[in-house]
Scaffold this motif. Structure first.
Motif, PDB file in Angstrom:
ATOM      1  N   ARG A  12      19.307   9.354  10.239  1.00  0.00           N
ATOM      2  CA  ARG A  12      17.842   9.887  10.149  1.00  0.00           C
ATOM      3  C   ARG A  12      17.234   8.866  10.997  1.00  0.00           C
ATOM      4  NH1 ARG A  12      13.714   9.311   5.539  1.00  0.00           N
ATOM      5  NH2 ARG A  12      15.256   7.435   5.191  1.00  0.00           N
ATOM      6  N   ARG A  16      15.004   9.703  14.448  1.00  0.00           N
ATOM      7  CA  ARG A  16      13.663   9.293  14.509  1.00  0.00           C
ATOM      8  C   ARG A  16      13.241   8.501  15.818  1.00  0.00           C
ATOM      9  NH1 ARG A  16      12.814  13.555  12.372  1.00  0.00           N
ATOM     10  NH2 ARG A  16      12.419  13.825  10.512  1.00  0.00           N
ATOM     11  N   GLU A  19      13.483  10.467  18.958  1.00  0.00           N
ATOM     12  CA  GLU A  19      12.135  11.359  18.891  1.00  0.00           C
ATOM     13  C   GLU A  19      10.982  10.400  19.708  1.00  0.00           C
ATOM     14  OE1 GLU A  19      11.001  13.376  15.486  1.00  0.00           O
ATOM     15  OE2 GLU A  19      13.012  14.325  15.291  1.00  0.00           O
ATOM     16  N   TYR A  20      11.006   9.035  18.727  1.00  0.00           N
ATOM     17  CA  TYR A  20       9.914   8.170  19.357  1.00  0.00           C
ATOM     18  C   TYR A  20      10.114   7.718  20.862  1.00  0.00           C
ATOM     19  CZ  TYR A  20       7.151   3.937  18.855  1.00  0.00           C
ATOM     20  OH  TYR A  20       6.114   2.930  19.295  1.00  0.00           O
ATOM     21  N   GLN A  23       8.792  10.233  23.778  1.00  0.00           N
ATOM     22  CA  GLN A  23       7.336  10.431  23.942  1.00  0.00           C
ATOM     23  C   GLN A  23       6.938   9.433  25.009  1.00  0.00           C
ATOM     24  OE1 GLN A  23       5.404  11.787  20.265  1.00  0.00           O
ATOM     25  NE2 GLN A  23       6.778  10.197  19.486  1.00  0.00           N
ATOM     26  N   ASN A  53       2.632  10.681  19.821  1.00  0.00           N
ATOM     27  CA  ASN A  53       2.523  11.521  18.319  1.00  0.00           C
ATOM     28  C   ASN A  53       2.829  10.223  17.456  1.00  0.00           C
ATOM     29  OD1 ASN A  53       2.854  12.815  15.799  1.00  0.00           O
ATOM     30  ND2 ASN A  53       4.116  14.408  16.765  1.00  0.00           N
ATOM     31  N   SER A  55       2.623  10.465  14.242  1.00  0.00           N
ATOM     32  CA  SER A  55       3.366  10.986  12.928  1.00  0.00           C
ATOM     33  C   SER A  55       4.930  10.414  13.392  1.00  0.00           C
ATOM     34  CB  SER A  55       3.227  12.318  12.791  1.00  0.00           C
ATOM     35  OG  SER A  55       3.942  13.186  13.608  1.00  0.00           O
ATOM     36  N   VAL A  56       5.144  10.624  14.478  1.00  0.00           N
ATOM     37  CA  VAL A  56       6.863  10.039  14.584  1.00  0.00           C
ATOM     38  C   VAL A  56       6.978   8.594  14.339  1.00  0.00           C
ATOM     39  CG1 VAL A  56       8.601  10.031  16.343  1.00  0.00           C
ATOM     40  CG2 VAL A  56       7.422  12.042  16.063  1.00  0.00           C
ATOM     41  N   GLU A  57       6.113   7.979  15.093  1.00  0.00           N
ATOM     42  CA  GLU A  57       6.293   6.315  14.818  1.00  0.00           C
ATOM     43  C   GLU A  57       6.024   6.026  13.311  1.00  0.00           C
ATOM     44  OE1 GLU A  57       3.969   2.360  16.499  1.00  0.00           O
ATOM     45  OE2 GLU A  57       3.168   4.336  17.095  1.00  0.00           O
ATOM     46  N   GLU A  59       6.852   7.867  10.775  1.00  0.00           N
ATOM     47  CA  GLU A  59       7.953   8.158  10.163  1.00  0.00           C
ATOM     48  C   GLU A  59       9.148   7.409  10.334  1.00  0.00           C
ATOM     49  OE1 GLU A  59       9.372  12.263  10.838  1.00  0.00           O
ATOM     50  OE2 GLU A  59       7.462  13.129  10.868  1.00  0.00           O
ATOM     51  N   LEU A  60       9.243   6.906  11.414  1.00  0.00           N
ATOM     52  CA  LEU A  60       9.995   5.763  11.771  1.00  0.00           C
ATOM     53  C   LEU A  60      10.046   4.623  11.121  1.00  0.00           C
ATOM     54  CD1 LEU A  60      12.898   4.763  13.320  1.00  0.00           C
ATOM     55  CD2 LEU A  60      11.527   4.615  15.469  1.00  0.00           C
TER      56      LEU A  60
END
Length: 141
Positions: A12, A16, A19-20, A23, A53, A55-57, A59-60
């Motif tokens: 996970r 993440r 995804e981070y 960007q 974004n 929110s991705v940062e 979440e990570l």
């Protein structure tokens, strides 16, 4: 090797991180007329660029903060093995140094991970050094 951190949690974090990393901040000025984007001085706006974004940062970072100190040290050690700072055979030494880093402050350890170029790939390489993989984890069937 059986990691202290469940493999699905490690994966996970890798997902993440991927995804981070995907960007990239655009240099397009929102106040600028969109017709201007091909001016030589302005550069072209790429359709592949994306705004950061937060929110991705977040979440990570939250996933890393949720780890226990020993698990966070393990993630740091996996990253060091993945980037070649340590070999898999030197795991105990990598873990000792990672534990020292985490004891000095979890925020410092998380910052080191967040600033790691290509963190997802580095962690995958670290896992692969121990014949661990995220293959099949997180996929919908």
């Amino acid at each position: 090797m059986d990691p202290l951190t469940p493999l699905d949690t490690l994966c996970r974090i890798i997902f993440r991180a991927r995804e981070y990393e995907a960007q990239t901040a655009s240099d397009y000025d929102r106040e600028e007329d969109p017709d201007n984007v091909d001016d030589e001085q302005e550069g072209a706006l790429s359709v592949l660029e994306d705004e950061i974004n937060d929110s991705v940062e977040e979440e990570l970072t939250a996933a890393l903060e949720d780890l226990g100190e020993d698990q966070l040290a393990e993630v740091v050690a996996f990253s060091w093995v993945g980037q070649g700072t340590y070999e898999a055979a030197d795991w105990d030494e990598a873990m000792d140094e990672a534990n020292t880093l985490v004891r000095e402050g979890t925020e410092q350890a998380i910052d080191e991970l967040m600033e790691q170029p290509m963190l997802a790939s580095v962690l995958e390489s670290g896992l692969a050094a121990f014949d661990l993989s995220c293959a099949g984890i997180g996929e919908m069937s």
